[in-house]
Each structure stands twice: as C-alpha cells, then as structure tokens.
Write an enzyme that holds these catalytic residues in place. Structure first.
Site, PDB file in Angstrom:
ATOM      1  N   ASP A  23       0.999  -1.113   0.068  1.00 30.97           N
ATOM      2  CA  ASP A  23      -0.148  -0.046  -0.027  1.00 30.97           C
ATOM      3  C   ASP A  23       0.946   1.079  -0.067  1.00 30.97           C
ATOM      4  O   ASP A  23       1.557   1.416   0.962  1.00 30.97           O
ATOM      5  CB  ASP A  23      -0.969  -0.039   1.270  1.00 30.97           C
ATOM      6  CG  ASP A  23      -1.682   1.149   1.614  1.00 30.97           C
ATOM      7  OD1 ASP A  23      -1.865   1.909   0.416  1.00 30.97           O
ATOM      8  OD2 ASP A  23      -2.044   1.421   2.472  1.00 30.97           O
ATOM      9  N   ASP A  27      -4.160   3.911   2.744  1.00 34.58           N
ATOM     10  CA  ASP A  27      -5.480   3.444   2.933  1.00 34.58           C
ATOM     11  C   ASP A  27      -5.910   2.288   3.174  1.00 34.58           C
ATOM     12  O   ASP A  27      -7.068   1.798   3.264  1.00 34.58           O
ATOM     13  CB  ASP A  27      -6.518   3.878   1.575  1.00 34.58           C
ATOM     14  CG  ASP A  27      -6.071   2.984   0.263  1.00 34.58           C
ATOM     15  OD1 ASP A  27      -5.146   2.252   0.472  1.00 34.58           O
ATOM     16  OD2 ASP A  27      -6.681   3.220  -0.637  1.00 34.58           O
ATOM     17  N   ASP A  31      -1.854  -1.058  -3.844  1.00 33.30           N
ATOM     18  CA  ASP A  31      -1.929  -0.265  -4.926  1.00 33.30           C
ATOM     19  C   ASP A  31      -1.024  -0.576  -6.156  1.00 33.30           C
ATOM     20  O   ASP A  31       0.085  -1.120  -5.718  1.00 33.30           O
ATOM     21  CB  ASP A  31      -2.335   1.178  -4.570  1.00 33.30           C
ATOM     22  CG  ASP A  31      -1.262   1.671  -3.801  1.00 33.30           C
ATOM     23  OD1 ASP A  31      -0.191   1.460  -3.989  1.00 33.30           O
ATOM     24  OD2 ASP A  31      -1.717   2.192  -2.817  1.00 33.30           O
ATOM     25  N   ASP A 100      -5.899 -10.360 -15.405  1.00 34.91           N
ATOM     26  CA  ASP A 100      -7.058 -11.278 -15.456  1.00 34.91           C
ATOM     27  C   ASP A 100      -8.257 -11.077 -16.187  1.00 34.91           C
ATOM     28  O   ASP A 100      -8.577  -9.649 -16.091  1.00 34.91           O
ATOM     29  CB  ASP A 100      -7.386 -11.395 -13.912  1.00 34.91           C
ATOM     30  CG  ASP A 100      -7.673 -12.703 -13.004  1.00 34.91           C
ATOM     31  OD1 ASP A 100      -8.423 -13.420 -13.648  1.00 34.91           O
ATOM     32  OD2 ASP A 100      -7.101 -13.017 -12.053  1.00 34.91           O
ATOM     33  N   ASP A 201     -10.688 -16.139 -15.960  1.00 35.29           N
ATOM     34  CA  ASP A 201     -11.227 -16.782 -14.699  1.00 35.29           C
ATOM     35  C   ASP A 201     -12.280 -17.593 -15.026  1.00 35.29           C
ATOM     36  O   ASP A 201     -13.265 -17.181 -16.056  1.00 35.29           O
ATOM     37  CB  ASP A 201     -11.690 -15.417 -13.988  1.00 35.29           C
ATOM     38  CG  ASP A 201     -12.407 -15.736 -12.811  1.00 35.29           C
ATOM     39  OD1 ASP A 201     -11.533 -15.944 -11.851  1.00 35.29           O
ATOM     40  OD2 ASP A 201     -13.730 -15.717 -12.505  1.00 35.29           O
ATOM     41  N   GLU A 259      -8.745 -20.705 -16.157  1.00 32.01           N
ATOM     42  CA  GLU A 259      -8.814 -21.409 -14.925  1.00 32.01           C
ATOM     43  C   GLU A 259     -10.210 -22.218 -15.258  1.00 32.01           C
ATOM     44  O   GLU A 259     -11.150 -21.845 -15.427  1.00 32.01           O
ATOM     45  CB  GLU A 259      -9.127 -20.448 -13.826  1.00 32.01           C
ATOM     46  CG  GLU A 259      -9.404 -21.028 -12.468  1.00 32.01           C
ATOM     47  CD  GLU A 259     -10.378 -20.164 -11.583  1.00 32.01           C
ATOM     48  OE1 GLU A 259     -10.396 -20.465 -10.411  1.00 32.01           O
ATOM     49  OE2 GLU A 259     -11.387 -19.645 -11.878  1.00 32.01           O
ATOM     50  N   HIS A 324      -4.736 -17.232  -4.834  1.00 37.51           N
ATOM     51  CA  HIS A 324      -5.452 -16.463  -3.832  1.00 37.51           C
ATOM     52  C   HIS A 324      -6.615 -17.336  -3.321  1.00 37.51           C
ATOM     53  O   HIS A 324      -7.651 -16.663  -2.541  1.00 37.51           O
ATOM     54  CB  HIS A 324      -5.860 -15.288  -4.409  1.00 37.51           C
ATOM     55  CG  HIS A 324      -6.704 -15.554  -5.873  1.00 37.51           C
ATOM     56  ND1 HIS A 324      -6.277 -15.835  -6.901  1.00 37.51           N
ATOM     57  CD2 HIS A 324      -7.957 -15.333  -5.965  1.00 37.51           C
ATOM     58  CE1 HIS A 324      -7.180 -15.979  -7.824  1.00 37.51           C
ATOM     59  NE2 HIS A 324      -8.155 -15.601  -7.036  1.00 37.51           N
ATOM     60  N   ASP A 325      -6.920 -18.504  -3.792  1.00 36.73           N
ATOM     61  CA  ASP A 325      -8.400 -19.303  -3.412  1.00 36.73           C
ATOM     62  C   ASP A 325      -7.904 -20.331  -2.547  1.00 36.73           C
ATOM     63  O   ASP A 325      -8.615 -21.195  -2.520  1.00 36.73           O
ATOM     64  CB  ASP A 325      -8.778 -19.922  -4.869  1.00 36.73           C
ATOM     65  CG  ASP A 325      -9.581 -18.817  -5.633  1.00 36.73           C
ATOM     66  OD1 ASP A 325      -9.880 -17.593  -5.055  1.00 36.73           O
ATOM     67  OD2 ASP A 325      -9.450 -18.956  -7.069  1.00 36.73           O
TER      68      ASP A 325
HETATM   69  C1  GLC Z   1     -12.280 -17.863  -9.545  1.00 40.91           C
HETATM   70  C2  GLC Z   1     -11.279 -16.698  -8.905  1.00 40.91           C
HETATM   71  C3  GLC Z   1     -12.011 -16.495  -7.637  1.00 40.91           C
HETATM   72  C4  GLC Z   1     -13.290 -16.047  -7.802  1.00 40.91           C
HETATM   73  C5  GLC Z   1     -14.103 -16.839  -8.762  1.00 40.91           C
HETATM   74  C6  GLC Z   1     -15.288 -16.039  -9.192  1.00 40.91           C
HETATM   75  O1  GLC Z   1     -12.331 -18.926  -9.112  1.00 40.91           O
HETATM   76  O2  GLC Z   1     -10.032 -17.077  -8.828  1.00 40.91           O
HETATM   77  O3  GLC Z   1     -11.197 -15.701  -6.749  1.00 40.91           O
HETATM   78  O4  GLC Z   1     -14.144 -15.869  -6.587  1.00 40.91           O
HETATM   79  O5  GLC Z   1     -13.402 -17.174  -9.923  1.00 40.91           O
HETATM   80  O6  GLC Z   1     -14.948 -15.156 -10.458  1.00 40.91           O
END
Ligand code: GLC
Length: 549
Positions: A23, A27, A31, A100, A201, A259, A324-325
């Site tokens: 950051d 905030d 960023d 993304d 995604d 993905e 991140h998931d």
């Molecule tokens: C993908 C992303 C995830 C998101 C989902 C819906 O799996 O990695 O973080 O919640 O798609 O867009």
C-alpha cells in the site's frame, strides 16, 4: 516484449493479489504504486512474468472478480497512468504483464446489467441469462457458489437471472453474439495497451446445461445444490474459447491460462493442447494435486504423472501449489511449525523442477503460512463466511465451524504481504483491509533477504537454475521409485543434460535406498548435505537437486 511461438513455456510467473501486496497511500489497500515500488524485489527473484488479479473498477463483493468496467483501473489501485508506469517498469525488467480476464460474469453494477435488468426489450436485454419463474419460484435447484439459490428475481422483468457465483456476479449469456464481440474487443483493447497475456477466470462454465435441468448434487441446508459440474466443459464453451483465441489472443501472441474445472484427464487436453487452439495451459480449479482434504504426496505424484502423460505430446500446463483461492502451501503440504523453512524449500524446488510453467504466489517465497483469525467477523472472503454459516446450520458448534473455516479459508492466502518487522509488516501505514499474520516479525522479506540460507534465497537459486537449464524448462519427466509413499524422485532430461529432484516428502526420516551413482554432487539442498550416497537417510522434508555426471 518479443514473443517467440511458444514463449510461455519459458516463463516463471509471480502472482500478485494487489489488495494485499503493498500500500503506497496509507488507505490500508495495496495499489499499483506499491507494486511499482517493489518491482526490483520481484525482478530479483528471477521471475519473468507477473499475473495481477483484477484491478479494474469493481464494487468488490468478490475482491475484483466482479468487474463493473473492463477498460479502466479502479481508483483504489491508482490511475491509468500508474498502470502504464507499472507496465513499463515490468517491460524494462524483462517481465511480461499478465492480467485477469473475468468474463463468465460481470458485476451487477456493470452498465450492461443495469440496463439488462430494466426490460425484456433493449440493447442489453439478452446479455445475461434470464428465465421465467417456474411455478412462481426459481427455475431449478441450482445453488450459487457463495450460498443460496443461483437465481435472483427482478420484478421489472418478472424474471430470474442466473449467477453461478454470488448474486452480485450475474452470468453473461455467451449465446449472444454481441456479448462475444464485447469480450473480443476488451481483449484487443488490452493487447493494444501492451498486455502480454491473460489468466482467464472461471472459464469452463460459458455454455450452460441445455434446458436448465436440476443438479443431481446433494443439497445444502438451503435446499439448493451446487451446479458447477453439470455446467462444466460443454462443447459450446470450447467453441467460444476457440473464437476468442482466433479473433483476439492469437493475433497478439498472448500467453493464456484458463482457470477451468477439470473433471477428467481429457479435459486438460481439451483446454490446453496446441492442436485445439484454446489456451496455452490451464489452472484446474479443484485439481487432485491441491485437493485440500484428501491429498497425499503419493496421490500428488500419481496426478502429476497422469497429467504429464496426457499433455506431453501436444499440450502444456501451469504448475502451482498456491494462489489467492487456496490455503498457504507450507501449511497445507508442508509443516508450518517444526520444519517450516525446510518444507517451504522442498515445495519451491518441486514446483520449479517439474515441467510446465511454474507459478509463485506472493509470499510463498518468504515462507508465509496460514493466518488464523480469532472470530468469523475478522474474515472477509464470502465463501469462508458462507461455509461457516453452512456448518452452523448443519449442527456444528461455533468453535468447530471456526476451526474448519480457518483451515480452508481463502483469506489464508490474502493476508498482507510481510515486508519487514515494522508496523503492519511494512505493508501499510494505515489499517490493513485484512489482518496481518502475527508471525511477521519472524517471517518477512527483509529478514529473508539478509539470510543466505533463507527460503527466499533458496527460491532465487532454484529459479535461476530453472531459467538456465533447457532440461528443466523443456526436458522430459521420468519418476523413479514411483510407488514409494514418501520418497519423491524424478529426473528431468534433455539431450545430454539431466537433473534429478530427490525428496523425502514427510516429517519422518527415510532411507534413500536408490542407486543415484550416475549423479554428481548436490546442486541445491534444503539441508546441510552436500553430497549423496545410496544408503543415506534423508531427514524430514529433505530435498535436493543433483546433476547427472
Ligand atoms: C475464480 C477466482 C476466484 C473468484 C471466482 C469467481 O475462481 O479465482 O477468486 O471468486 O473465480 O470469479
């Protein structure tokens, strides 16, 4: 950036979750200026691509995976000029920029949806999937991924719209040609802007099951059933992806990683073999390699072998353990207590030594571990909150529900990056949007940088080894002692060059008992061992890389 035909095969990708990275303006939210200030750090790892999770304007019900404008930057992350400075800063350092692309759904705040919901006869009326009520209720039993029904009623149209994720993420109608053309033009817009590729995604659900039949999955306490599988990998979805490739990705030589929900091995092939002209590689959403509850090193080994055989002739794959998931990899596959540093290094070496394009998720290079918040109120992730609620609804105690949520929460990977031992781990001068892991005084980038034996130093060494070796980047894969439950040994070879990765993937010592006399000295090791012999006992989580004589 110069792009040879299969340039994506030589990338090492660093994934940034911008909210949690750095950051610059106090905030509490990371960023672009924060990322720019850390580009030298990222370049020092030796990676040559950065994947940014979404930074477009978004109301952030799902932290940017609900986009309300595909052509600009959310002011929370900075200005368009900041983005250009980021792009240039990457390119000057030989780092490709991967964005993304979230186009299974938009945000419910997107202008297309705000118009679409107004009436059945307008320019955007068919942009989403609308259905009349059935017996005055939802059209079927499908559940949204983050809880409740996958259908939401809109009185203006007297219809329901479909959302496979939250109700703030309405699914686009890919049968509508205008929708496809919009997406093609978005990709081309970013291609013209110098973006080098996309992580695409949730892309396996574009074509929905015809006739919208009920899902056969067991219902949640709400009475609705998850509907991802019956809507996955349909022929129409593949057709739409090929159209995107032909009309947008290919003309910019973009690196693409989809993905997807791979249910069978052949799905990997269908999405990621060159002859099908879809993606360069895919990230399976629930692959056995990272299945949280049932994984074992042995199962992981089998999955790697199977995927490799499926794709080695004509395909490619993304190689990762975290994102991140998912929970943090050292907590899930390693040991984040006694052998934290050693097991983090083993996982680093494993990913960098396998074929495919390796992905490093921010923080894993400094051994970041799961964070255990003390109450459900401290969690931000909608799927964690929904999961907790479901456990409570099905009779678990709050303590049990919290423990389970802590274990699997996506927030484990989203806590702020730990830069140093100062306030908020050096992430922000303000109040971070999500709590910092209290272990930051001991585990942070500054400390790791000063230590030649740290996880970070190991990452740099193993990435450099990979980047400098044709055998590791492009060579074949052969497992040795494949049926051993704990030993994880494989060879990577091309022409006259060969390396072996040898690991004890367990917290108990293991006898090596394999003849490795063809191999010379140890190139890299997670322990003090600098040479090998056939009867040596490998320490817990010991791993090394040896070069063939
Ligand atoms: C993908 C992303 C995830 C998101 C989902 C819906 O799996 O990695 O973080 O919640 O798609 O867009």
């Amino acid at each position: 950036m110069e792009k040879r035909k299969d340039w994506y095969k030589d990338l090492v990708v660093y994934q940034i979750y911008p909210r949690s990275f750095m950051d610059s303006d106090g905030d509490g939210i990371g960023d672009l200026r924060g990322i720019i200030s850390k580009l030298d750090y990222i370049a020092s790892l030796g990676v040559n691509a950065i994947w940014l999770t979404p930074i477009y304007p978004s109301p952030c019900y799902d932290n940017g995976y609900d986009i309300s404008d595909y052509r600009s930057i959310d002011p929370m992350y900075g200005t368009f000029d900041d983005f250009i400075a980021f792009r240039d800063g990457c390119h000057e350092r030989g780092i490709a920029v991967i964005m993304d692309l979230v186009v299974n759904h938009t945000s419910s705040h997107h202008e297309w949806f705000r118009e679409s919901r107004k009436s059945r006869n307008g320019k955007y009326s068919d942009y989403y999937i609308w259905h009349d009520p059935v017996d005055g209720k939802e059209p079927n039993n499908w559940a949204g991924s983050f809880g409740g029904s996958a259908w939401e009623y809109v009185p203006e149209r007297d219809q329901y719209y479909l959302h496979l994720f939250s109700k703030e993420q309405p699914d686009l109608n890919w049968e509508c040609e205008d929708v496809r053309n919009e997406v093609i033009s978005i990709i081309r817009y970013w291609g013209d802007m110098g973006v080098d590729g996309f992580r695409v995604d949730a892309i396996s659900y574009l074509e929905k099951a015809p006739g919208f039949p009920d899902s056969p999955e067991p219902p949640f306490s709400t009475g609705f059933s998850i509907a991802m599988d019956i809507n996955s990998n349909r022929e129409g979805t593949h057709r739409y992806i090929r159209e995107l490739n032909e009309k947008a990705f290919a003309s910019y030589h973009m690196m693409t990683v989809g993905e997807v929900n791979c249910r069978m091995l052949s799905d990997y092939h269908d999405y990621a073999s060159q002859s099908r002209h879809e993606f360069d590689m895919c990230i399976p959403f629930v692959p056995p390699i990272v299945e949280i509850n049932t994984w074992s090193p042995f199962k992981m080994k089998k999955t790697i072998m199977e995927t490799y055989s499926e794709l080695k002739e004509d395909g490619w794959w993304a190689c990762f353990l975290s994102n991140h998931d998912k929970p943090r990899q050292v907590s899930l596959y390693g040991d984040d207590r006694i052998y934290r540093s050693r097991s983090a290094k083993l996982l680093a070496a494993l990913i960098q030594m396998l074929p495919g394009t390796p992905f490093v998720y921010q923080g894993e290079e400094i051994g970041m571990a799961n964070v255990y918040y003390g109450s459900i109120d401290e969690y931000n992730d909608p799927s964690t909150v929904d999961f907790y609620g479901e456990l409570i609804a099905t009779g678990h105690s709050p303590a049990e529900a919290l423990r389970e949520a802590q274990r699997v929460s996506r927030d484990n990977a989203r806590s702020p990056m730990q830069w140093n031992a100062d306030k908020n781990a050096g992430f922000s001068d303000g109040t971070p949007w999500l709590g910092v892991n209290p272990d930051y005084k001991e585990w942070n980038a500054e400390k790791e940088e000063e230590d030649a034996d740290s996880v970070l130093s190991f990452y740099k060494a193993v990435i450099a080894l990979r980047r400098g070796s044709n055998a590791i980047r492009r060579g074949g894969l052969e497992f040795i002692a494949e049926d051993d439950e704990r030993l994880f040994i494989f060879e990577r070879a091309l022409d006259d060059e060969a390396y072996a990765f040898v690991a004890n993937f367990s917290d108990k010592p293991a006898l090596l008992s394999i003849d490795l006399s063809d191999y010379g000295s140890v190139v890299l090791s997670t322990t003090e061992h600098k040479s090998i012999d056939s009867d040596m006992v490998l320490e817990p989580y010991e791993a090394f890389i040896v070069k063939r004589k």
